[in-house]
Scaffold this motif. Structure first.
Motif, PDB file in Angstrom:
ATOM      1  N   ALA A  87       0.861  -1.033  -0.039  1.00 40.19           N
ATOM      2  CA  ALA A  87       0.061   0.077   0.089  1.00 40.19           C
ATOM      3  C   ALA A  87       0.919   1.247  -0.031  1.00 40.19           C
ATOM      4  CB  ALA A  87      -0.758   0.016   1.165  1.00 40.19           C
ATOM      5  N   SER A  88       0.313   2.195  -0.435  1.00 40.73           N
ATOM      6  CA  SER A  88       1.156   3.692  -0.412  1.00 40.73           C
ATOM      7  C   SER A  88       0.430   4.465   0.762  1.00 40.73           C
ATOM      8  CB  SER A  88       0.906   4.370  -1.808  1.00 40.73           C
ATOM      9  OG  SER A  88       1.713   5.542  -1.866  1.00 40.73           O
ATOM     10  N   PRO A  89       1.118   5.028   1.893  1.00 43.17           N
ATOM     11  CA  PRO A  89       2.822   4.780   1.697  1.00 43.17           C
ATOM     12  C   PRO A  89       2.919   3.635   2.422  1.00 43.17           C
ATOM     13  CG  PRO A  89       1.996   6.253   3.611  1.00 43.17           C
ATOM     14  CD  PRO A  89       0.703   6.008   2.845  1.00 43.17           C
ATOM     15  N   ASN A  90       4.169   3.230   2.093  1.00 43.98           N
ATOM     16  CA  ASN A  90       4.730   1.967   2.490  1.00 43.98           C
ATOM     17  C   ASN A  90       4.974   2.125   4.097  1.00 43.98           C
ATOM     18  OD1 ASN A  90       7.220   0.897  -0.154  1.00 43.98           O
ATOM     19  ND2 ASN A  90       4.955   1.217  -0.269  1.00 43.98           N
ATOM     20  N   ALA A  91       4.675   0.910   4.746  1.00 46.03           N
ATOM     21  CA  ALA A  91       4.993   1.056   6.273  1.00 46.03           C
ATOM     22  C   ALA A  91       5.816  -0.105   6.914  1.00 46.03           C
ATOM     23  CB  ALA A  91       3.444   0.658   6.728  1.00 46.03           C
ATOM     24  N   LEU A  92       6.463   0.188   8.081  1.00 41.42           N
ATOM     25  CA  LEU A  92       7.205  -0.677   8.823  1.00 41.42           C
ATOM     26  C   LEU A  92       6.330  -1.012  10.088  1.00 41.42           C
ATOM     27  CD1 LEU A  92      10.687   0.995   8.396  1.00 41.42           C
ATOM     28  CD2 LEU A  92       9.670  -0.997   6.806  1.00 41.42           C
ATOM     29  N   ARG A  93       6.301  -2.028  10.559  1.00 41.59           N
ATOM     30  CA  ARG A  93       5.479  -2.461  11.844  1.00 41.59           C
ATOM     31  C   ARG A  93       5.896  -3.553  12.671  1.00 41.59           C
ATOM     32  NH1 ARG A  93       1.278  -2.367   7.484  1.00 41.59           N
ATOM     33  NH2 ARG A  93       1.501  -4.529   7.300  1.00 41.59           N
ATOM     34  N   TRP A  94       5.883  -3.210  13.980  1.00 44.18           N
ATOM     35  CA  TRP A  94       6.620  -4.173  15.177  1.00 44.18           C
ATOM     36  C   TRP A  94       5.428  -4.677  15.932  1.00 44.18           C
ATOM     37  CZ3 TRP A  94       8.823   0.036  12.957  1.00 44.18           C
ATOM     38  CH2 TRP A  94      10.466  -0.138  12.543  1.00 44.18           C
ATOM     39  N   TYR A  95       5.419  -5.924  16.276  1.00 46.05           N
ATOM     40  CA  TYR A  95       4.594  -6.584  17.202  1.00 46.05           C
ATOM     41  C   TYR A  95       5.256  -7.531  18.141  1.00 46.05           C
ATOM     42  CZ  TYR A  95       1.289  -6.112  12.743  1.00 46.05           C
ATOM     43  OH  TYR A  95       0.657  -5.549  12.036  1.00 46.05           O
ATOM     44  N   VAL A  96       4.558  -7.857  19.192  1.00 51.51           N
ATOM     45  CA  VAL A  96       4.957  -8.565  20.207  1.00 51.51           C
ATOM     46  C   VAL A  96       3.489  -9.327  20.585  1.00 51.51           C
ATOM     47  CG1 VAL A  96       4.315  -6.977  22.025  1.00 51.51           C
ATOM     48  CG2 VAL A  96       5.755  -8.973  22.440  1.00 51.51           C
ATOM     49  N   ASP A  97       3.565 -10.827  20.338  1.00 57.12           N
ATOM     50  CA  ASP A  97       2.515 -11.804  20.406  1.00 57.12           C
ATOM     51  C   ASP A  97       1.076 -11.140  19.816  1.00 57.12           C
ATOM     52  OD1 ASP A  97       4.053 -13.159  21.978  1.00 57.12           O
ATOM     53  OD2 ASP A  97       3.427 -12.409  23.776  1.00 57.12           O
ATOM     54  N   ASP A  98       1.754 -10.967  18.564  1.00 60.19           N
ATOM     55  CA  ASP A  98       0.550 -10.321  17.515  1.00 60.19           C
ATOM     56  C   ASP A  98      -0.122  -8.927  17.815  1.00 60.19           C
ATOM     57  OD1 ASP A  98       0.794 -12.707  15.983  1.00 60.19           O
ATOM     58  OD2 ASP A  98      -0.559 -13.810  17.196  1.00 60.19           O
ATOM     59  N   GLN A  99       0.357  -8.259  18.779  1.00 64.63           N
ATOM     60  CA  GLN A  99       0.059  -6.869  19.128  1.00 64.63           C
ATOM     61  C   GLN A  99       0.968  -5.941  18.567  1.00 64.63           C
ATOM     62  OE1 GLN A  99      -1.205  -6.720  23.270  1.00 64.63           O
ATOM     63  NE2 GLN A  99      -1.590  -8.814  23.543  1.00 64.63           N
ATOM     64  N   LEU A 100       0.212  -5.057  17.823  1.00 61.25           N
ATOM     65  CA  LEU A 100       0.989  -3.897  17.193  1.00 61.25           C
ATOM     66  C   LEU A 100       1.334  -3.092  18.411  1.00 61.25           C
ATOM     67  CD1 LEU A 100       2.088  -2.578  14.596  1.00 61.25           C
ATOM     68  CD2 LEU A 100      -0.328  -1.429  14.503  1.00 61.25           C
ATOM     69  N   TYR A 101       2.639  -2.377  18.150  1.00 65.33           N
ATOM     70  CA  TYR A 101       2.938  -1.539  19.364  1.00 65.33           C
ATOM     71  C   TYR A 101       3.603  -0.304  18.908  1.00 65.33           C
ATOM     72  CZ  TYR A 101       7.698  -3.487  19.707  1.00 65.33           C
ATOM     73  OH  TYR A 101       8.888  -4.088  19.556  1.00 65.33           O
ATOM     74  N   HIS A 102       4.283  -0.504  17.366  1.00 59.83           N
ATOM     75  CA  HIS A 102       5.113   0.561  16.955  1.00 59.83           C
ATOM     76  C   HIS A 102       5.152   0.399  15.350  1.00 59.83           C
ATOM     77  CE1 HIS A 102       8.050   3.360  16.217  1.00 59.83           C
ATOM     78  NE2 HIS A 102       9.144   2.538  15.909  1.00 59.83           N
ATOM     79  N   SER A 103       4.865   1.716  14.729  1.00 63.18           N
ATOM     80  CA  SER A 103       4.921   1.687  13.318  1.00 63.18           C
ATOM     81  C   SER A 103       5.554   3.033  12.870  1.00 63.18           C
ATOM     82  CB  SER A 103       3.480   1.793  12.811  1.00 63.18           C
ATOM     83  OG  SER A 103       2.813   2.653  13.071  1.00 63.18           O
ATOM     84  N   VAL A 104       6.133   2.612  11.533  1.00 61.26           N
ATOM     85  CA  VAL A 104       6.798   3.968  10.975  1.00 61.26           C
ATOM     86  C   VAL A 104       6.383   4.086   9.435  1.00 61.26           C
ATOM     87  CG1 VAL A 104       8.589   5.180  10.061  1.00 61.26           C
ATOM     88  CG2 VAL A 104       8.717   4.185  12.144  1.00 61.26           C
TER      89      VAL A 104
END
Length: 485
Positions: A238-255
């Motif tokens: 998708a636009s804009p592209n994204a970076l995502r961080w998860y712990v145990d399937d829970q999203l907690y950070h994105s850029v």
């Protein structure tokens, strides 16, 4: 958020770290994870690209086909103490790094009677983990952090992370080539940090050396007392592209891509890909920033980080052929063309022949090279590094190795101010083209970069070893990206 393990010691800030150790609440709490899984789990909708579930006899080393073991206090020619001030000596001893016979990798920091610390750091041989065009990359590990807390944990710094491929063989192009910290922890705190490092150091769009990060407590059981699953996604669907961080399937950070300027995003994404690392450091800028000088006399050695598996998946997208239209005016992408030129892509592919090395060793010295030149070029140096993707094939010839040298004449006066020779690439003896990229690493470099003012760029490709010819794709097939904005 971390102070990167690649940062220069003289530029290690302690600001903003505490502010980023914010606990996110109100999320669904999961119970503690169990012991090592029998296999890497399935991921419906994803295609498994690579994995290691660390199955093997107790005290055996991790697979040499998958991993290389770093030793000492830094890469040869790279920053001292791995660039972060960490104090341990990395070894390949099973006392520090081994399979445990129960499906886990153990990385164990130890201290001898004289107070010297040892530990371990491993990294994947593969350095091409990258989101496909129009798709998503997923890097995941199931990990139990060292089970130690309080004063006994001061100085512990376990991590699961990835570095841009151009770092190999250079070691001074961080943070422009990108760093994804998928899981970091210090001092036995019940928190996981996810961090992006990019741009320039210090400062820049990623606030270096701290990076862009966030943290949260581990769901359910603490990070130290149980396994948790740490995941990073790079989404190009998708636009804009994204970076995502998860712990145990829970999203907690994105850029997302719009948070950074185009050049910064391109420098960390438009190269061959990333390699993955696992390590437990002792001491250094990040643990020191939160607890003062570490480790201390109270720090207890011998508490391992356990890794059940590491896996890489992709979803969607596919292999994108080289572009057939010229890039926009002013592009830093130079395609190898006929008649010894380098510039915009031609509308179709063609080939040239690389002369046989004749059974001699021409490693590092051009031998009857194909030469491509671009200029005059007036561009500002952007602080990045050379990147390339050459399409090469040796047919059924055994033990042929192609090599590239890229040279920069900054003012067009005939003096090559910067010359970079990359390690040769041994093509396989099976017909079909292969990709030779800067991930092979620098063999040598002389001079320095600087702005180009009516300058020239020269690209030489030859057979360094072997007893047969090779083929190099040109036109729209092989390209070099120069680090100029």
């Amino acid at each position: 958020m971390s102070t990167s393990r690649i940062s220069r010691l003289s530029r290690t800030p302690v600001t903003a770290l505490t502010a980023l150790a914010v606990t996110l609440t109100g999320l669904l709490a999961l119970g503690p994870a169990g012991p090592a899984s029998a296999d890497v789990p399935s991921a419906p909708g994803w295609n498994l690209q690579w994995s290691d579930d660390f199955t093997g006899p107790d005290r055996s080393l991790p697979s040499s086909a998958n991993w290389q073991i770093d030793t000492g206090h830094g890469y040869p020619g790279g920053p001292a103490n791995w660039g972060t001030g960490e104090i341990q000596n990395y070894t390949n001893s099973p006392d520090n790094v081994r399979l445990d016979g129960s499906g886990n990798l153990r990385i164990t920091p130890l201290r001898d009677g004289a107070g010297n610390w040892t530990s371990a750091r491993i990294e994947t041989h593969r350095a091409d983990f990258k989101a496909p065009a129009g798709g998503t990359l997923r890097i995941e590990g199931r990990i139990q952090m060292p089970n130690v807390t309080g004063d006994a944990a001061l100085g512990y710094w376990p991590a699961f992370w990835a570095l841009g491929a151009p770092y190999r063989g250079n070691y001074w192009n961080w943070p422009g080539i990108g760093e994804f910290d998928i899981m970091e922890n210090v001092n036995g705190l019940n928190s996981v940090w996810g961090v992006l490092h990019c741009g320039v150091n210090p400062g820049g769009p990623c606030n270096e050396t701290s990076g862009l990060g966030a943290s949260r407590t581990c769901p359910g059981a603490s990070c130290q007392s149980a396994f948790h699953t740490y995941r990073f996604e790079w989404d190009r669907s998708a636009s804009p592209n994204a970076l995502r961080w998860y712990v145990d399937d829970q999203l907690y950070h994105s850029v997302n891509q719009n948070q950074l300027d185009a050049a910064t995003w391109a420098n960390m994404t438009e190269h061959a890909g990333y390699f993955i690392l696992l390590n437990v450091a002792i001491g250094g800028a990040f643990p020191d920033a939160l607890a003062g000088r570490t480790p201390t006399a109270a720090t207890v050695p011998g508490r391992p980080m356990l890794v059940d598996y590491v896996a890489v998946w992709t979803r969607g997208g596919g292999t994108t052929p080289p572009p057939t239209d010229p890039p926009p005016s002013g592009s830093s992408q130079l395609y190898l063309r006929g008649a010894g030129a380098a510039g915009d892509a031609t509308g179709s592919g063609a080939t040239v022949t690389l002369a046989s090395a004749g059974g001699a060793n021409h490693d590092g010295t051009p031998h009857s090279p194909q030469v491509f030149t671009s200029g005059p070029v007036t561009r500002a140096y952007n602080g990045g590094s050379t990147q390339f993707d050459l399409f090469v094939d040796a047919g059924t010839t055994v033990a042929n190795g192609q090599q590239v040298r890229v040279s920069y004449d900054r003012t067009g006066d005939g003096t090559w101010d910067r010359t970079e020779t990359y390690n040769y690439f041994a093509t396989d003896p099976v017909p079909g083209y292969e990709h030779y990229t800067q991930a092979r690493g620098l063999r040598s470099a002389t001079g320095t970069h600087g702005d180009l003012t009516n300058g020239r760029v020269r690209i030489e490709v030859w057979n360094a070893i072997g007893n047969g010819g090779s083929t190099l794709g040109i036109g729209n097939q092989s390209s070099v990206r120069i680090p100029f904005g």
